[in-house]
Design a protein around this motif. Structure first.
Motif, mmCIF file in Angstrom:
data_model
loop_
_atom_site.group_PDB
_atom_site.id
_atom_site.type_symbol
_atom_site.label_atom_id
_atom_site.label_comp_id
_atom_site.label_asym_id
_atom_site.label_seq_id
_atom_site.Cartn_x
_atom_site.Cartn_y
_atom_site.Cartn_z
ATOM 1 N N PHE A 64 0.788 -1.321 -0.149
ATOM 2 C CA PHE A 64 -0.159 -0.022 0.150
ATOM 3 C C PHE A 64 1.064 1.346 0.096
ATOM 4 C CE2 PHE A 64 -2.040 3.473 2.424
ATOM 5 C CZ PHE A 64 -2.977 3.736 1.462
ATOM 6 N N ASN A 65 1.930 1.291 0.879
ATOM 7 C CA ASN A 65 2.640 2.421 1.103
ATOM 8 C C ASN A 65 3.482 2.827 -0.298
ATOM 9 O OD1 ASN A 65 2.331 3.910 3.575
ATOM 10 N ND2 ASN A 65 2.654 1.629 4.190
ATOM 11 N N ILE A 111 1.309 13.053 6.661
ATOM 12 C CA ILE A 111 0.079 13.119 7.172
ATOM 13 C C ILE A 111 -1.043 12.466 6.334
ATOM 14 C CG2 ILE A 111 -1.909 14.778 7.880
ATOM 15 C CD1 ILE A 111 0.171 16.917 8.739
ATOM 16 N N LEU A 112 -0.860 12.772 5.087
ATOM 17 C CA LEU A 112 -1.941 12.203 4.319
ATOM 18 C C LEU A 112 -1.495 10.511 4.027
ATOM 19 C CD1 LEU A 112 -2.233 14.564 1.176
ATOM 20 C CD2 LEU A 112 -3.843 14.109 2.794
ATOM 21 N N ASN A 151 -3.094 4.960 5.596
ATOM 22 C CA ASN A 151 -3.038 3.887 6.334
ATOM 23 C C ASN A 151 -4.170 3.654 7.089
ATOM 24 O OD1 ASN A 151 0.026 2.501 5.974
ATOM 25 N ND2 ASN A 151 0.086 4.520 5.703
ATOM 26 N N VAL A 152 -4.566 4.540 7.680
ATOM 27 C CA VAL A 152 -5.899 4.260 8.696
ATOM 28 C C VAL A 152 -6.977 3.664 7.548
ATOM 29 C CG1 VAL A 152 -7.570 5.156 10.151
ATOM 30 C CG2 VAL A 152 -4.991 5.766 10.345
ATOM 31 N N ASP A 172 -9.436 -2.669 3.776
ATOM 32 C CA ASP A 172 -9.325 -4.193 3.831
ATOM 33 C C ASP A 172 -10.395 -4.941 4.406
ATOM 34 O OD1 ASP A 172 -7.133 -6.404 3.335
ATOM 35 O OD2 ASP A 172 -7.304 -6.588 5.577
ATOM 36 N N LYS A 173 -10.735 -4.241 5.443
ATOM 37 C CA LYS A 173 -11.832 -5.002 6.157
ATOM 38 C C LYS A 173 -13.113 -5.139 5.536
ATOM 39 C CE LYS A 173 -10.093 -5.442 10.567
ATOM 40 N NZ LYS A 173 -9.362 -6.777 10.628
ATOM 41 N N GLY A 174 -13.309 -3.949 4.723
ATOM 42 C CA GLY A 174 -14.259 -3.631 3.714
ATOM 43 C C GLY A 174 -14.411 -4.918 2.449
#
Length: 187
Positions: free
Chosen positions: A111-112, A150-151, A156-157, A163-165
């Motif tokens: 992701f990062n 910050i973005l 990441n949050v 991912d849960k979705g």
């Protein structure tokens, strides 16, 4: 879906690709830039479940190519291409073969790296202004300097929620919709 029914796979893949591109088009409205690539990526879930990873990758590539040509908001397209479009395939692979801590470490790393790469491509390939992408037009000071970090942190949050979705969409589809879908389309 029957394993030997390639014409049904091609038709389903074409419909999912077309729907994904249509979902990405309204991303020209800034409020949808992040949400619509994620929603379009969720359609890959159906391809993974019904047709397998190879066909899902074909759908991802097709959607990416068509969207790069037709969708006016290249930021949304780059987010789809760089991460959201292939993530359901990667998720299926990692969750079937890795232990949970390794799986999450790889997911966060991908992701990062994908997000940083997407924004670098938007700046240096598509020539998008850095200030606009970071949302700091006309801003000066400490917050503007730290905006990329910050973005990425907020991203990441949101990634955890995404991912849960995806997991919830897969579970819901298999438990509730899959039989109805297969009956409707005679798979």
């Amino acid at each position: 879906m029957k394993r030997n029914n390639n014409s049904a796979r091609v038709a389903l893949g074409a419909m999912l690709t077309a729907l994904s591109v249509v979902i990405l088009i309204p991303s020209a409205l800034e409020v949808f830039v992040y949400a619509l690539p994620a929603i379009a990526g969720m359609l890959i879930v159906f391809a993974v479940v019904e047709m397998g990873s190879r066909w899902a990758v074909t759908e991802y590539i097709s959607t990416s190519e068509i969207a790069l040509i037709t969708v006016p908001n290249k930021e949304a397209v780059m987010l789809y291409v760089a991460f959201f479009g292939y993530y359901p395939v990667l998720k299926a692979f990692l969750e079937s073969r890795m232990k949970r801590p390794v799986e999450y470490a790889i997911k966060f790393a991908v992701f990062n790296i994908s997000m940083i790469g997407a924004y670098l491509a938007m700046i240096y390939v598509f020539g998008m202004p850095y200030e606009k992408l970071m949302g700091i037009e006309g801003e000066v000071g400490a917050i503007a300097k730290h905006m990329p970090k910050i973005l990425l942190g907020l991203g990441n949050v949101v990634f955890i929620l995404f991912d849960k979705g995806v997991t919830n969409v897969i579970s819901l589809y298999v438990a509730v919709w899959q039989k109805k879908f297969r009956r409707l389309f005679k798979f």
